[in-house]
Design an enzyme around this catalytic site. Structure first.
Site, PDB file in Angstrom:
ATOM      1  N   LEU A   7      56.143  37.705  37.225  1.00 50.12           N
ATOM      2  CA  LEU A   7      55.729  36.836  38.334  1.00 50.12           C
ATOM      3  C   LEU A   7      54.214  36.732  38.348  1.00 50.12           C
ATOM      4  O   LEU A   7      53.526  37.716  38.586  1.00 50.12           O
ATOM      5  CB  LEU A   7      56.204  37.405  39.666  1.00 50.12           C
ATOM      6  CG  LEU A   7      57.686  37.745  39.810  1.00 50.12           C
ATOM      7  CD1 LEU A   7      58.015  38.051  41.262  1.00 50.12           C
ATOM      8  CD2 LEU A   7      58.541  36.596  39.314  1.00 50.12           C
ATOM      9  N   GLY A  10      51.231  33.498  41.924  1.00 47.26           N
ATOM     10  CA  GLY A  10      50.494  33.614  43.186  1.00 47.26           C
ATOM     11  C   GLY A  10      48.989  33.498  42.970  1.00 47.26           C
ATOM     12  O   GLY A  10      48.479  33.712  41.872  1.00 47.26           O
ATOM     13  N   ARG A  14      44.058  37.945  48.592  1.00 41.75           N
ATOM     14  CA  ARG A  14      43.281  39.112  49.016  1.00 41.75           C
ATOM     15  C   ARG A  14      42.172  39.487  48.023  1.00 41.75           C
ATOM     16  O   ARG A  14      41.294  40.272  48.331  1.00 41.75           O
ATOM     17  CB  ARG A  14      44.228  40.310  49.242  1.00 41.75           C
ATOM     18  CG  ARG A  14      45.069  40.168  50.506  1.00 41.75           C
ATOM     19  CD  ARG A  14      46.227  41.148  50.557  1.00 41.75           C
ATOM     20  NE  ARG A  14      47.379  40.708  49.770  1.00 41.75           N
ATOM     21  CZ  ARG A  14      48.517  41.391  49.635  1.00 41.75           C
ATOM     22  NH1 ARG A  14      48.648  42.561  50.220  1.00 41.75           N
ATOM     23  NH2 ARG A  14      49.511  40.914  48.910  1.00 41.75           N
ATOM     24  N   GLY A  78      56.907  32.319  47.632  1.00 42.31           N
ATOM     25  CA  GLY A  78      57.358  33.707  47.673  1.00 42.31           C
ATOM     26  C   GLY A  78      57.966  34.175  46.358  1.00 42.31           C
ATOM     27  O   GLY A  78      58.286  33.383  45.478  1.00 42.31           O
ATOM     28  N   GLU A 155      59.696  44.449  54.086  1.00 42.57           N
ATOM     29  CA  GLU A 155      58.279  44.261  53.770  1.00 42.57           C
ATOM     30  C   GLU A 155      57.411  44.949  54.818  1.00 42.57           C
ATOM     31  O   GLU A 155      57.779  45.018  55.991  1.00 42.57           O
ATOM     32  CB  GLU A 155      57.944  42.764  53.714  1.00 42.57           C
ATOM     33  CG  GLU A 155      58.449  42.088  52.472  1.00 42.57           C
ATOM     34  CD  GLU A 155      58.040  42.812  51.206  1.00 42.57           C
ATOM     35  OE1 GLU A 155      56.847  42.789  50.876  1.00 42.57           O
ATOM     36  OE2 GLU A 155      58.910  43.412  50.551  1.00 42.57           O
ATOM     37  N   TYR A 362      11.667  41.674  15.570  1.00 43.49           N
ATOM     38  CA  TYR A 362      12.818  40.792  15.780  1.00 43.49           C
ATOM     39  C   TYR A 362      13.186  40.174  14.438  1.00 43.49           C
ATOM     40  O   TYR A 362      12.352  39.516  13.810  1.00 43.49           O
ATOM     41  CB  TYR A 362      12.492  39.671  16.788  1.00 43.49           C
ATOM     42  CG  TYR A 362      13.572  38.613  16.793  1.00 43.49           C
ATOM     43  CD1 TYR A 362      14.874  38.935  17.181  1.00 43.49           C
ATOM     44  CD2 TYR A 362      13.316  37.312  16.364  1.00 43.49           C
ATOM     45  CE1 TYR A 362      15.883  37.990  17.154  1.00 43.49           C
ATOM     46  CE2 TYR A 362      14.333  36.359  16.335  1.00 43.49           C
ATOM     47  CZ  TYR A 362      15.611  36.697  16.727  1.00 43.49           C
ATOM     48  OH  TYR A 362      16.621  35.780  16.692  1.00 43.49           O
ATOM     49  N   ALA A 376       6.110  47.699  11.339  1.00 43.64           N
ATOM     50  CA  ALA A 376       6.094  47.590  12.805  1.00 43.64           C
ATOM     51  C   ALA A 376       5.628  46.204  13.231  1.00 43.64           C
ATOM     52  O   ALA A 376       4.646  45.693  12.713  1.00 43.64           O
ATOM     53  CB  ALA A 376       5.158  48.646  13.379  1.00 43.64           C
ATOM     54  N   TYR A 383      13.271  29.957  14.664  1.00 45.09           N
ATOM     55  CA  TYR A 383      13.656  28.827  15.518  1.00 45.09           C
ATOM     56  C   TYR A 383      12.474  27.887  15.650  1.00 45.09           C
ATOM     57  O   TYR A 383      11.383  28.293  16.072  1.00 45.09           O
ATOM     58  CB  TYR A 383      14.062  29.388  16.889  1.00 45.09           C
ATOM     59  CG  TYR A 383      14.593  28.384  17.875  1.00 45.09           C
ATOM     60  CD1 TYR A 383      15.566  27.459  17.500  1.00 45.09           C
ATOM     61  CD2 TYR A 383      14.147  28.374  19.189  1.00 45.09           C
ATOM     62  CE1 TYR A 383      16.070  26.551  18.422  1.00 45.09           C
ATOM     63  CE2 TYR A 383      14.651  27.476  20.114  1.00 45.09           C
ATOM     64  CZ  TYR A 383      15.610  26.554  19.722  1.00 45.09           C
ATOM     65  OH  TYR A 383      16.108  25.665  20.631  1.00 45.09           O
TER      66      TYR A 383
HETATM   67  C1  UD1 Z   1      55.745  42.611  46.585  1.00 45.10           C
HETATM   68  C2  UD1 Z   1      57.106  43.013  47.176  1.00 45.10           C
HETATM   69  C3  UD1 Z   1      56.947  44.371  47.868  1.00 45.10           C
HETATM   70  C4  UD1 Z   1      56.447  45.393  46.877  1.00 45.10           C
HETATM   71  C5  UD1 Z   1      55.161  44.913  46.204  1.00 45.10           C
HETATM   72  C6  UD1 Z   1      54.827  45.830  45.054  1.00 45.10           C
HETATM   73  C7  UD1 Z   1      58.226  40.944  47.797  1.00 45.10           C
HETATM   74  C8  UD1 Z   1      58.644  40.075  48.930  1.00 45.10           C
HETATM   75  N1  UD1 Z   1      57.543  42.037  48.137  1.00 45.10           N
HETATM   76  O1  UD1 Z   1      54.861  42.417  47.682  1.00 45.10           O
HETATM   77  O2  UD1 Z   1      58.204  44.791  48.386  1.00 45.10           O
HETATM   78  O3  UD1 Z   1      56.216  46.622  47.529  1.00 45.10           O
HETATM   79  O4  UD1 Z   1      55.308  43.599  45.652  1.00 45.10           O
HETATM   80  O5  UD1 Z   1      53.587  45.540  44.476  1.00 45.10           O
HETATM   81  O6  UD1 Z   1      58.552  40.663  46.677  1.00 45.10           O
HETATM   82  N2  UD1 Z   1      54.147  35.588  43.071  1.00 45.10           N
HETATM   83  C9  UD1 Z   1      54.624  34.432  42.504  1.00 45.10           C
HETATM   84  N3  UD1 Z   1      54.989  33.401  43.311  1.00 45.10           N
HETATM   85  C10 UD1 Z   1      54.933  33.476  44.674  1.00 45.10           C
HETATM   86  C11 UD1 Z   1      54.461  34.677  45.246  1.00 45.10           C
HETATM   87  C12 UD1 Z   1      54.081  35.723  44.411  1.00 45.10           C
HETATM   88  O7  UD1 Z   1      54.689  34.313  41.280  1.00 45.10           O
HETATM   89  O8  UD1 Z   1      55.299  32.494  45.323  1.00 45.10           O
HETATM   90  C13 UD1 Z   1      53.735  36.690  42.173  1.00 45.10           C
HETATM   91  C14 UD1 Z   1      52.285  37.079  42.339  1.00 45.10           C
HETATM   92  O9  UD1 Z   1      51.466  36.344  41.433  1.00 45.10           O
HETATM   93  C15 UD1 Z   1      52.302  38.566  42.032  1.00 45.10           C
HETATM   94  C16 UD1 Z   1      53.705  39.008  42.384  1.00 45.10           C
HETATM   95  O10 UD1 Z   1      54.483  37.833  42.495  1.00 45.10           O
HETATM   96  O11 UD1 Z   1      52.081  38.826  40.670  1.00 45.10           O
HETATM   97  C17 UD1 Z   1      53.768  39.794  43.682  1.00 45.10           C
HETATM   98  O12 UD1 Z   1      53.270  39.004  44.737  1.00 45.10           O
HETATM   99  P1  UD1 Z   1      52.460  39.632  45.949  1.00 45.10           P
HETATM  100  O13 UD1 Z   1      52.116  38.540  46.876  1.00 45.10           O
HETATM  101  O14 UD1 Z   1      51.356  40.472  45.434  1.00 45.10           O
HETATM  102  O15 UD1 Z   1      53.594  40.540  46.625  1.00 45.10           O
HETATM  103  P2  UD1 Z   1      53.370  41.773  47.572  1.00 45.10           P
HETATM  104  O16 UD1 Z   1      53.023  41.283  48.936  1.00 45.10           O
HETATM  105  O17 UD1 Z   1      52.458  42.737  46.955  1.00 45.10           O
HETATM  106 CA    CA Z   2      51.236  42.766  45.128  1.00 46.86          CA
END
Ligand code: UD1
Ligand code: CA
Length: 456
Positions: A7, A10, A14, A78, A155, A362, A376, A383
């Site tokens: 995944l 995102g 943060r 998500g 969560e 140089y 030295a 250039y």
């Molecule tokens: C997530 C888990 C949480 C876990 C934590 C561990 C969920 C709902 N929660 O939370 O339980 O403890 O990871 O690190 O899964 N991403 C996508 N598409 C999206 C959203 C996120 O690809 O729409 C990817 C982000 O790029 C990232 C990963 O998913 O690599 C996790 O996303 P993030 O938002 O960091 O989840 P957490 O809030 O940390």
């Molecule tokens: Ca995370």
């Protein structure tokens, strides 16, 4: 049969960055590349990256990984929504799907193997990695029965005060029975604090779901902000330095040294304090590096010393001494037994064996033979304001102090350049070149004054 999905769609709000979170670098590799390389160690049948926010950039950063499939998640609704995007791609896939968050870079492949084995032995619908951590803030909390069977995942932001007391967290690493997951994915709802589709809710809809604790909880540190990135770097550094010390490298003050895990070292190297080794650097046995040195993407031979110096994209052969205060950058090749000394800068330059450039020089775009002595303050003027030009210097040639070699120019072998010369024309073998105004001395000459003593 296992497929892997990472995944990585995102933004990573943060991090407060224009760069997608998964492209932030940790010790020489991006977060996503790290987790992907770890996943490849389990030899998956297929591997897919789910990209979205600045997807083109993420794809470009991973284009060197063969057979990686990209899946678009154009709106980031998500982690559950991200995995829903796999449905058309994995239609009919009969095996297990390992889902990895792209922001968990310190995971070890043994941990993944153990997760998959447990999943397959118990014929679980889902098996997920959990950990008991001292500070569970920000992580999903996992609630289990006595057999490690999961009753619920909540969560952090959806937890009530009592649930927040649970320190067992979801690592974001899951092994799913894909055909079963494919059935529940369309049922996910976004009825939570973030109005997102949670992958954890898919787990809540499946059975049996088992938790496997990771032994070393540092492995599952998720990177959500810069502070966690720094913490992960520290952990990675400790792993890397411990590995090299166990393999016979002396690190005098480990806290002040950083070593990318892409670096290769041999036994009996001494790494002095305040030294930083980066990228594809290789250092051979017997070398002493530092204090105060930085080496990036360079090859250092046996028994080389590098003292208070900076070397990038270059190679130094055995027995050479570099520094103090030398800078080798961009395709420098230093031969065996050379000495590159104080305040010397070399760029795109090749030096033969036993050649010395000991002080204040140089050399750019220069090829020098063996046993050359660069006096030295010798400078190659490479250039002309528009183009760079080469300088060639034959074996055993010596340049006097403060000479300027105006490129393009070739000095033959066994040439001596008189101190202070500005050499603009080629010089044949076995010659002395003097290219400066002849000194004029007028005996008996004295400054005329009006009789007063000159002011001193
Ligand atoms: C997530 C888990 C949480 C876990 C934590 C561990 C969920 C709902 N929660 O939370 O339980 O403890 O990871 O690190 O899964 N991403 C996508 N598409 C999206 C959203 C996120 O690809 O729409 C990817 C982000 O790029 C990232 C990963 O998913 O690599 C996790 O996303 P993030 O938002 O960091 O989840 P957490 O809030 O940390
Ligand atoms: Ca995370």
């Amino acid at each position: 049969m296992v497929a892997v999905a990472i995944l990585a769609a995102g933004r990573g709000t943060r991090m407060k960055s224009v760069l997608p979170k998964v492209l932030h670098s940790l010790g020489g590799r991006s977060l996503i590349e790290r987790i992907l390389l770890t996943a490849l160690e389990i030899d998956p049948k297929r591997y897919l990256a789910i990209v979205g926010y600045q997807g083109e950039k993420v794809k470009a950063a991973l284009e060197h990984i063969p057979d990686l499939e990209f899946v678009e998640q154009s709106e980031q609704l998500g982690t559950g929504h991200a995995v829903q995007q796999l449905l058309p791609h994995l239609e009919g896939f009969p095996g297990d799907l390992l889902v990895l968050n792209g922001d968990v870079p310190l995971l070890r492949s043994q941990t993944l193997k153990h997760l998959i084995e447990t999943h397959q032995q118990h014929r679980n619908a889902v098996t997920l990695l959990t950990a008991h951590v001292p500070n569970p803030q920000g992580y999903g909390r996992v609630f289990c029965d006595g057999q490690n069977l999961i009753k619920q995942i909540v969560e952090d932001r959806d937890c009530n005060a009592a649930q927040k007391q649970n320190h067992r967290i979801n690592a974001g690493i899951y092994c799913f029975n894909w055909p079963l997951l494919a059935k529940v994915l369309p049922q996910l709802q976004a009825n939570n604090d973030q109005k997102e589709y949670y992958l954890t809710d898919a787990c809540n809809l499946m059975e049996p779901v088992m938790a496997v604790d990771v032994e070393d909880y540092e492995e599952i540190l998720g990177i959500n902000d810069r502070k966690q990135l720094a913490t992960a770097y520290e952990i990675l550094q400790e792993r890397v330095k411990d590995k090299w010390m166990a393999a016979g490298v002396t690190i005098i003050d480990p806290k002040s040294v950083t070593i990318d895990d892409t670096v290769l070292l041999e036994p009996d190297i001494i790494i002095e304090p305040q030294t930083h080794l980066r990228g594809q650097t290789v250092i051979k046995s017997g070398s002493r590096i530092g204090p105060g040195s930085s080496i990036e993407n360079s090859q250092i031979g046996e028994n080389v010393t590098v003292l208070y110096s900076v070397i990038s994209d270059s190679a130094v052969q055995s027995g050479s001494r570099i520094g103090p205060y030398a800078h080798l950058r961009g395709h420098v090749e230093v031969g065996n037994g050379c000495r590159i000394g104080n305040f010397v800068e070399l760029k795109n330059t090749v030096l033969g064996d036993r050649t010395n450039v000991a002080h204040l020089s140089y050399l750019g775009d220069t090829t020098a033979g063996e046993r050359v002595n660069i006096g030295a303050g010798t400078i190659t003027a490479n250039y002309d304001g528009v183009n760079k030009h080469p300088t060639k210097i034959g074996d055993r040639t010596k340049t006097g102090s403060n000479s300027v070699l105006v490129a393009p120019v070739t000095l033959g072998s066994d040439v001596t350049v008189a101190a202070g010369s500005t050499v603009t024309e080629d010089v044949p073998d076995d010659s002395l070149v003097i290219a400066r105004a002849t000194q004029v001395v007028k005996p008996g000459w004295r400054l005329k004054t009006n009789g007063d003593s000159p002011v001193t």
